[in-house]
Design a protein around this motif. Structure first.
Motif, PDB file in Angstrom:
ATOM      1  N   TYR A  36       0.868  -1.284  -0.111  1.00 58.62           N
ATOM      2  CA  TYR A  36      -0.044  -0.103   0.240  1.00 58.62           C
ATOM      3  C   TYR A  36       0.874   1.230   0.033  1.00 58.62           C
ATOM      4  O   TYR A  36       1.927   1.066   0.514  1.00 58.62           O
ATOM      5  CB  TYR A  36      -0.909  -0.013   1.287  1.00 58.62           C
ATOM      6  CG  TYR A  36      -1.866  -0.700   1.172  1.00 58.62           C
ATOM      7  CD1 TYR A  36      -3.289  -0.679   1.151  1.00 58.62           C
ATOM      8  CD2 TYR A  36      -1.746  -2.360   1.656  1.00 58.62           C
ATOM      9  CE1 TYR A  36      -4.322  -1.494   1.114  1.00 58.62           C
ATOM     10  CE2 TYR A  36      -2.566  -3.386   1.651  1.00 58.62           C
ATOM     11  CZ  TYR A  36      -4.121  -2.752   1.141  1.00 58.62           C
ATOM     12  OH  TYR A  36      -4.914  -3.800   1.454  1.00 58.62           O
ATOM     13  N   VAL A  37       0.528   2.221  -0.660  1.00 56.65           N
ATOM     14  CA  VAL A  37       1.175   3.660  -0.388  1.00 56.65           C
ATOM     15  C   VAL A  37      -0.005   4.554   0.085  1.00 56.65           C
ATOM     16  O   VAL A  37      -1.238   4.576  -0.079  1.00 56.65           O
ATOM     17  CB  VAL A  37       1.499   4.209  -1.963  1.00 56.65           C
ATOM     18  CG1 VAL A  37       2.782   3.406  -2.573  1.00 56.65           C
ATOM     19  CG2 VAL A  37       0.455   4.190  -2.970  1.00 56.65           C
ATOM     20  N   ILE A  38       0.745   5.358   0.796  1.00 56.95           N
ATOM     21  CA  ILE A  38       0.067   6.247   1.573  1.00 56.95           C
ATOM     22  C   ILE A  38       0.767   7.832   1.399  1.00 56.95           C
ATOM     23  O   ILE A  38       2.105   8.000   1.679  1.00 56.95           O
ATOM     24  CB  ILE A  38      -0.075   6.194   3.132  1.00 56.95           C
ATOM     25  CG1 ILE A  38      -0.736   4.750   3.176  1.00 56.95           C
ATOM     26  CG2 ILE A  38      -0.823   7.327   3.599  1.00 56.95           C
ATOM     27  CD1 ILE A  38      -0.934   4.705   4.589  1.00 56.95           C
ATOM     28  N   LYS A  39       0.007   8.852   0.765  1.00 58.30           N
ATOM     29  CA  LYS A  39       0.694  10.102   0.517  1.00 58.30           C
ATOM     30  C   LYS A  39       0.404  10.890   1.892  1.00 58.30           C
ATOM     31  O   LYS A  39      -0.838  11.042   2.379  1.00 58.30           O
ATOM     32  CB  LYS A  39       0.169  10.844  -0.521  1.00 58.30           C
ATOM     33  CG  LYS A  39       0.762  12.234  -0.889  1.00 58.30           C
ATOM     34  CD  LYS A  39       0.414  12.945  -2.007  1.00 58.30           C
ATOM     35  CE  LYS A  39       1.132  14.273  -1.992  1.00 58.30           C
ATOM     36  NZ  LYS A  39       0.783  15.100  -3.244  1.00 58.30           N
ATOM     37  N   THR A  40       1.273  11.356   2.447  1.00 58.79           N
ATOM     38  CA  THR A  40       1.046  12.222   3.929  1.00 58.79           C
ATOM     39  C   THR A  40       2.291  13.225   3.927  1.00 58.79           C
ATOM     40  O   THR A  40       3.333  13.338   3.533  1.00 58.79           O
ATOM     41  CB  THR A  40       1.117  11.261   4.902  1.00 58.79           C
ATOM     42  OG1 THR A  40       0.994  12.256   6.125  1.00 58.79           O
ATOM     43  CG2 THR A  40       2.255  10.669   5.463  1.00 58.79           C
TER      44      THR A  40
ATOM     45  N   LEU B  10      11.476  -2.412  -5.997  1.00 63.51           N
ATOM     46  CA  LEU B  10       9.991  -1.780  -5.364  1.00 63.51           C
ATOM     47  C   LEU B  10      10.012  -0.267  -5.336  1.00 63.51           C
ATOM     48  O   LEU B  10       9.048   0.306  -5.564  1.00 63.51           O
ATOM     49  CB  LEU B  10      10.075  -2.438  -3.773  1.00 63.51           C
ATOM     50  CG  LEU B  10       8.809  -2.020  -3.141  1.00 63.51           C
ATOM     51  CD1 LEU B  10       7.349  -2.323  -3.941  1.00 63.51           C
ATOM     52  CD2 LEU B  10       8.501  -2.851  -1.725  1.00 63.51           C
ATOM     53  N   ILE B  11      11.110   0.396  -4.879  1.00 60.87           N
ATOM     54  CA  ILE B  11      11.234   1.907  -4.659  1.00 60.87           C
ATOM     55  C   ILE B  11      10.915   2.463  -6.338  1.00 60.87           C
ATOM     56  O   ILE B  11      10.090   3.334  -6.297  1.00 60.87           O
ATOM     57  CB  ILE B  11      12.396   2.351  -4.525  1.00 60.87           C
ATOM     58  CG1 ILE B  11      12.571   2.028  -2.811  1.00 60.87           C
ATOM     59  CG2 ILE B  11      12.609   3.914  -4.434  1.00 60.87           C
ATOM     60  CD1 ILE B  11      13.960   2.176  -2.174  1.00 60.87           C
ATOM     61  N   ASP B  12      11.596   1.823  -7.137  1.00 58.84           N
ATOM     62  CA  ASP B  12      11.252   2.187  -8.667  1.00 58.84           C
ATOM     63  C   ASP B  12       9.802   2.109  -9.138  1.00 58.84           C
ATOM     64  O   ASP B  12       9.276   3.087  -9.691  1.00 58.84           O
ATOM     65  CB  ASP B  12      12.350   1.632  -9.526  1.00 58.84           C
ATOM     66  CG  ASP B  12      13.792   2.214  -9.499  1.00 58.84           C
ATOM     67  OD1 ASP B  12      13.993   2.995  -9.021  1.00 58.84           O
ATOM     68  OD2 ASP B  12      14.519   1.278  -9.702  1.00 58.84           O
ATOM     69  N   PHE B  13       9.378   0.821  -8.760  1.00 58.84           N
ATOM     70  CA  PHE B  13       7.895   0.564  -9.047  1.00 58.84           C
ATOM     71  C   PHE B  13       7.151   1.613  -8.336  1.00 58.84           C
ATOM     72  O   PHE B  13       6.036   2.184  -8.937  1.00 58.84           O
ATOM     73  CB  PHE B  13       7.437  -0.675  -8.487  1.00 58.84           C
ATOM     74  CG  PHE B  13       6.109  -0.825  -8.918  1.00 58.84           C
ATOM     75  CD1 PHE B  13       5.689  -1.568 -10.245  1.00 58.84           C
ATOM     76  CD2 PHE B  13       5.174  -1.013  -8.011  1.00 58.84           C
ATOM     77  CE1 PHE B  13       4.443  -1.686 -10.555  1.00 58.84           C
ATOM     78  CE2 PHE B  13       3.770  -1.543  -8.212  1.00 58.84           C
ATOM     79  CZ  PHE B  13       3.249  -1.673  -9.461  1.00 58.84           C
ATOM     80  N   ILE B  14       7.106   2.002  -7.137  1.00 59.49           N
ATOM     81  CA  ILE B  14       6.364   3.050  -6.508  1.00 59.49           C
ATOM     82  C   ILE B  14       6.469   4.250  -7.018  1.00 59.49           C
ATOM     83  O   ILE B  14       5.494   4.940  -7.239  1.00 59.49           O
ATOM     84  CB  ILE B  14       6.764   2.808  -4.890  1.00 59.49           C
ATOM     85  CG1 ILE B  14       6.255   1.683  -4.270  1.00 59.49           C
ATOM     86  CG2 ILE B  14       6.096   4.031  -4.220  1.00 59.49           C
ATOM     87  CD1 ILE B  14       6.678   1.099  -2.702  1.00 59.49           C
ATOM     88  N   VAL B  15       7.464   4.780  -7.239  1.00 56.85           N
ATOM     89  CA  VAL B  15       8.030   6.166  -7.970  1.00 56.85           C
ATOM     90  C   VAL B  15       7.008   6.063  -9.363  1.00 56.85           C
ATOM     91  O   VAL B  15       6.475   7.334  -9.450  1.00 56.85           O
ATOM     92  CB  VAL B  15       9.484   6.414  -8.071  1.00 56.85           C
ATOM     93  CG1 VAL B  15       9.775   7.694  -8.948  1.00 56.85           C
ATOM     94  CG2 VAL B  15       9.962   6.667  -6.763  1.00 56.85           C
TER      95      VAL B  15
END
Length: 135
Positions: free
Chosen positions: A88-92, A127-132
């Motif tokens: 999951y990603v969460i912008k905060t 994973l970092i690249d994918f999320i970006v």
């Protein structure tokens, strides 16, 4: 046959697209220094249930207060086990000091470039690249 463990992962990021990582100095099992926030999913529990339960237990946050987005599921094989990960990603725009971290040694933000210089427990770099690419 290797045992399979299910894991839920939260990738917090801010408006500057910096990721918030837990600091694992005091809890490292594989000499990692940082990691995304992640937890085991208990037997009979969904990844969604685990997300809400663990966020409350370990960070003292109510997931109803955050705009979370489920983005990815993958299976990662290690020497002794298989991890089935739900991300999951969460912008905060909460700052590090705004998080209550009950386990680990705290948390801190890193740009994706600086994060790739850290030692992680598994291959977080892809994973970092994918999320970006998704935020």
């Amino acid at each position: 046959m290797k045992p399979t463990r299910k894991v839920v992962t939260i990738a917090f990021y801010n408006s500057k697209k910096e990721f918030l990582f837990q600091i694992r100095w005091d809890y490292s099992k594989n000499w990692e220094t940082h990691a995304f926030f992640w937890w085991w999913i208990e037997e009979g529990e969904t990844h969604f249930d685990a997300l809400f339960r663990e966020a409350k237990e370990e960070l003292n946050i109510d997931m109803n207060d955050f705009p979370y987005v489920y983005i990815w599921e993958n299976i990662q094989e290690w020497d002794d086990k298989i991890n089935h990960r739900f991300v999951y990603v969460i912008k905060t725009d909460l700052e590090e000091k705004d998080f209550t971290v009950f386990e680990w040694s705290g948390c801190e933000y890193f740009t994706p470039e600086n994060a790739k210089k850290l030692k992680f427990p598994s291959n977080y770099y892809s994973l970092i690249d994918f999320i970006v690419s998704k935020i």
